[in-house]
Scaffold this motif. Structure first.
Motif, mmCIF file in Angstrom:
data_model
loop_
_atom_site.group_PDB
_atom_site.id
_atom_site.type_symbol
_atom_site.label_atom_id
_atom_site.label_comp_id
_atom_site.label_asym_id
_atom_site.label_seq_id
_atom_site.Cartn_x
_atom_site.Cartn_y
_atom_site.Cartn_z
ATOM 1 N N PHE A 210 40.152 27.032 42.563
ATOM 2 C CA PHE A 210 40.996 28.233 42.023
ATOM 3 C C PHE A 210 40.885 28.561 40.722
ATOM 4 O O PHE A 210 39.793 28.203 39.964
ATOM 5 C CB PHE A 210 42.442 27.172 41.983
ATOM 6 N N ASP A 217 42.161 31.117 45.145
ATOM 7 C CA ASP A 217 42.153 29.602 46.057
ATOM 8 C C ASP A 217 41.007 29.508 46.906
ATOM 9 O O ASP A 217 41.067 30.502 47.598
ATOM 10 C CB ASP A 217 43.403 29.291 46.575
ATOM 11 N N THR A 948 37.265 29.662 36.348
ATOM 12 C CA THR A 948 37.608 29.028 37.805
ATOM 13 C C THR A 948 37.178 27.467 37.810
ATOM 14 O O THR A 948 36.564 26.997 36.812
ATOM 15 C CB THR A 948 36.720 29.543 38.786
#
Length: 957
Positions: A210, A217, A948
């Motif tokens: 994510f 996601d 991320t």
């Protein structure tokens, strides 16, 4: 049987008791050798003191010859499965794009606004285009999966998303021309994906990722298994991957992006400023969500839904072009419409499956069969329709507010020009499904102790389906906008209906005045669903004979010779509106074309001494579309010292245009173009993309030369390599880009003026045809460098590895003889080709001591220019009065840091169960300002998602 081909193709051949250990060492010594240390432990050992006395025969990617020793004159870079696992990648392209020689042109971050090929990732070596990088699986070709469209994904290329990462053993990259070995498409090089067809046991992995911003996601899971049967004479493997990437929000989900930087046209050099300005808080001055009058005495009048009006706030507007800075841009609902709706990274969902079975029927004959299936689905939002300065409202319009009608009467205006961004109709919605399957069967046989033969037949097919919902229909929109009062009923009616025009049957009047004013019936009438299906099919048949022809003074003269047949087909269907190019944007008419190829080749290795050899190859290819061509290669390899190896190659490479470049029908899109005939004023112009069946093959002259150092100083393992490359491609098949075509035409290139259409009365641009052309020349030159130092520590090692590509030239010479060097261009300006940085440096520091491993990756991108065709204040020759002046043409250097780590929860020999984590863009760096087709930055080069995280569990048993 003396010969067993580990890759079941033309990749690697191990003779007489060969082992994966010898293969790993051989590959390292033949490579540039990027990421060599990331091969499995059983593949990397210390090299023999005398390389050339080793009796293992191997075939390295880029050659068809099985030979003893570890030398090859062609630089080869490779990535092992350990590095793929470390980075937690769900796509091989992610790791490939970390190699500085690659340009990540087609990713989820560069396809989001374009419907065609969303969900696809391709390989682009040297910035020469993905269609010039040949992708193989175990040395064999793969059916293409991409189609023609408006994005950066080249048509007719392999989608790396279809490769199951759970079965990738390593990736081999030939960073030089290899057409003589593999045929067309290998101008920039070859990417050979070696799958683990010897897998024993099982591998399983689950992962979640994510973004720090709260989106992107991604769930993924993979499983692979392999086993032997029939007392070891047979072996079977199977693997399946599932990935669901939910994508990101749009530009306004990130603070840096919501500043809406873009280029603003200033052709009059107002306030002594440059002709092009890069400014924040941009909105469209010639079209608003409410609708705006853009000319005449009522200029700047905006409309409310209730019929009232107000005066538009122009902020900083320089009297020409599309954009303004400030003013209405400060309101969220008046942000730059180009950046709305479409995500920064598009979502996709995919399933990949692969199976391989081989059986040793006798000691001299082995057969195999393998099959793969991939299904990819992807969705994205496009932009809403943008009628910028393209609506004419007449005095008798049925919806015209009374106050504006009175003003028109006062000024004696029969009509006024209007612009509108149709948020009340909404964005178009794209959906793509891509299904690819492939089946291969083949054999390997020993003729005697010296000669062997292998062959295979392959069939692959891609079924591509693209739809675009809520897409406006040009003719319907024109009929619906021209609404008048029906004298019989007193209600609004389409003028064409009142006049009895059968083409306007069912027309519903469209009210453009105020955001939200169109009726549901009118929206239904002016919108439709574009649809295209494309079927790509590929047949390949190949047979190769190899062995030692003569025993000479320094060893045997080894040869490989063979013949191949390939057929590529493309066919499809499209809806009637798309075929007529009547949608605002659409995939156009269906393609129908075929290219047949017959090839024969010979390759030979001539040993000159224990330390030197020559390698040469010749291939004759006959294309059904363009006739016969000949390619060749000659290379030399010499080790004058134990720690020094010198190598060089010279080759003539070709690439024939593929079915899309030849036969693609026209597709429509809109691009922002500065018109030099109007002082550089910016316009939004329809641009057609199409194939060209008169194209001829490209021809490339390629040079590589370099050296490998591996000194032995007792402690640690130091390796260094440097290779120079020089590729000159003549007759390069490419599109110039709408802006370049218009600029070159204005500069006197009369042949390009045939691609530009203008209004016969006003002289304004009406259309640009950005068709495929054989450009004069495409040139790239530079260096590939790598340094690696590994030190043993306890039960493991610490390794520092540095990779870099330095690009001296990336020159395009068009048919007018005008050249542009885009080396050092870090921007990807709208309607123009993307450039490459002057250099990129990737550094990996790896600590691997069981049960813990960690790696820091530092990626440094050199500073450069936004647009190499423009001149900024810090450059020689800058003058704000010049049409090629820009307020800021500099992009600073950028450095990204990624971190990954893993820990073995349980371990027993080769079996283990581990937990791992990855953080990319550790310091959450925002990208630089560099406006492009995707937003305020260059999505090709810079990270637009932000920090991320990935975390997962991995089992090997």
């Amino acid at each position: 049987m003396k010969a067993k081909n580990n890759s079941r193709g033309n990749g690697f051949l191990i003779n007489g008791g060969g082992s994966l250990t010898a293969l790993g060492v051989a590959l390292f010594w033949s490579a540039t050798p990027a990421l060599a240390q990331d091969l499995d432990d059983d593949e990397v050992v210390e090299a023999s003191a005398d390389q050339n006395t080793n009796d293992q025969a191997i075939v390295v990617t880029g050659s068809r010859i099985a030979r003893s020793g570890f030398d090859t004159p062609t630089p080869v870079t490779f990535i092992g499965e350990d590095q793929i696992a470390r980075q937690g990648t769900t796509n091989v392209a992610e790791v490939l794009n970390d190699i500085p020689a690659f340009r990540p042109q087609a990713t989820s971050s560069t396809s989001a606004i374009f419907f065609s090929n969303i969900g696809a990732s391709t390989a682009d070596l040297r910035g020469l285009g993905a269609n010039r990088t040949l992708v193989l699986i175990d040395g064999r070709r793969v059916v293409p999966a991409t189609v023609a469209g408006g994005g950066f994904a080249a048509a007719g290329t392999v989608d790396l998303n279809m490769i199951p990462t759970s079965l990738v053993r390593r990736v081999e990259v030939v960073t030089g021309g290899a057409s003589a070995a593999y045929g067309s498409d290998a101008v920039a090089g070859v990417v050979n994906l070696i799958l683990d067809t010897d897998l024993e046991g099982i591998r399983a992995n689950v992962q979640y990722g994510f973004a720090d911003a709260g989106d992107d996601d991604e769930w993924s899971a993979s499983f692979a298994a392999g086993t032997s049967f029939a007392d070891g004479r047979g072996h079977a493997i199977f693997g399946i991957d599932y990935v669901n990437d939910e994508g990101t929000g749009d530009c306004y989900s990130r603070d840096w992006c919501s500043q809406t930087w873009n280029t603003v046209s200033n052709p009059g050099n107002v306030d002594g400023l440059a002709n092009t300005l890069i400014l924040p808080d941009i909105s469209v001055a010639l079209g608003t969500f409410n609708g705006i009058i853009i000319g005449g005495p009522l200029r700047g009048t905006e409309f409310n839904v209730d019929g009232t009006t107000f005066q538009h706030d122009y902020g900083q507007y320089y009297g020409a072009g599309i954009f303004q800075s400030g003013g209405a841009a400060g309101q969220r609902d008046e942000q730059l419409a180009f950046y709305q709706f479409f995500p920064l990274a598009s979502p996709s969902e995919r399933v990949n499956a692969f199976g391989h079975v081989e059986y040793e029927f006798s000691d001299v004959f082995t057969g195999f069969i393998e099959a793969s299936y991939s299904h990819v689905e992807a969705d994205t939002l496009g932009a809403q329709r943008r009628d910028i300065a393209s609506i004419v409202i007449t005095r008798d319009n049925a919806f015209l507010p009374a106050g504006v009608a009175a003003q028109m009467d006062f000024f004696g205006l029969p009509a006024f020009p209007m612009g509108k961004m149709w948020n009340d109709i909404g964005p178009s919605r794209g959906h793509v499904e891509r299904e690819t399957f492939r089946i291969v069967t083949g054999f390997e046989a020993d003729i005697d102790d010296n000669w062997s033969v292998n062959g295979y037949y392959q069939y692959g097919q891609t079924n591509y389906h693209q739809i675009g919902e809520n897409t406006t229909i040009n003719s319907n929109r024109a009929f619906a906008l021209d609404a008048v009062i029906d004298p019989g009923t007193g209600d609004p009616v389409c003028r064409a209906v009142l006049l009895g025009n059968p083409a306007a049957a069912g027309c519903q009047p469209l009210n453009p005045f105020g955001n939200g004013s169109p009726s549901a019936a009118a929206i239904d009438y002016v919108t439709g669903t574009s649809e295209q299906t494309t079927r790509l099919a590929q047949h390949v048949a190949s047979i190769t004979l190899q062995g030692d022809l003569l025993d000479l003074w320094a060893g045997p003269l080894a040869i490989a010779t063979g013949v191949e047949f390939r057929q590529d087909e493309a066919s499809g269907t499209a809806d009637p509106i798309s075929t007529a190019l009547d949608f605002y944007t659409s995939p156009g008419a269906p393609i129908d074309g075929e290219v047949d190829v017959f090839e024969g080749f010979v390759e030979a290795v001539l040993p000159l001494s224990d330390d030197a050899e020559l390698n040469g190859a010749v291939r004759v290819t006959d294309y059904s579309t363009s006739g016969r061509v000949t390619t060749w290669k000659i290379g030399a390899d010499w080790s004058p010292l134990d720690w020094l190896r010198l190598r060089a190659t010279r080759s003539r490479d070709i690439r024939a245009p593929n079915v899309f470049e030849l036969f693609s029908p026209a597709q429509s899109s809109f691009q922002s173009i500065n018109d030099p005939n109007f002082g550089g004023t910016q316009f939004l112009i329809p641009v057609l993309l199409a194939g060209n069946n008169t194209l001829q093959p490209e021809t490339a002259d390629t040079w590589t030369a370099g050296f490998v150092l591996q000194p032995d100083f007792g402690f640690g393992d130091l390796r260094f390599s440097a290779d120079y490359f020089d590729i000159t491609l003549d007759g390069a098949v490419a599109t110039l880009g709408g802006q370049v075509i218009v600029d070159r035409c204005a500069a006197g290139a009369t042949d390009l003026c045939s691609l530009v259409s203008r209004n016969a009365t006003t002289g304004e641009l009406t259309q640009v045809r950005n068709f495929n052309l054989n450009l004069n020349t495409l040139i790239t030159r530079g260096f590939d460098l790598e340094a690696s130092y590994s030190v043993p520590v306890s039960t493991g090692s610490v390794t520092l590895r540095v990779l870099s590509t330095i690009v001296d030239d990336l020159i395009t010479v068009d048919s007018s003889g005008t050249s542009v060097d885009r080396a050092g261009q870090n921007g990807s300006p709208v309607s123009q080709p993307s450039g490459v940085p002057r250099y990129i440096v990737n550094t990996y520091l790896t600590y691997d001591v069981e049960p813990f491993a960690a790696q820091i990756q530092v990626r440094h991108v050199s500073g450069g220019r936004y647009n190499n065709t423009l001149i900024g204040p810090d450059e020689d020759g800058y003058d704000p009065a010049l049409p090629n002046s820009i307020s800021d043409n500099r992009i600073g250097a950028f450095t990204y840091v990624n971190l990954n780590a893993s820990y073995d929860i349980w371990s027993e020999g080769d079996r283990n169960f581990e937990i791992y984590g990855v953080v990319n863009n550790l310091f959450d760096k925002n990208p630089p300002v560099a406006p492009s087709s995707f937003g305020p930055t260059n999505n090709v080069l810079y990270d637009v998602v932000g920090r991320t995280y990935r975390v997962g569990l991995r089992l090997r048993y």
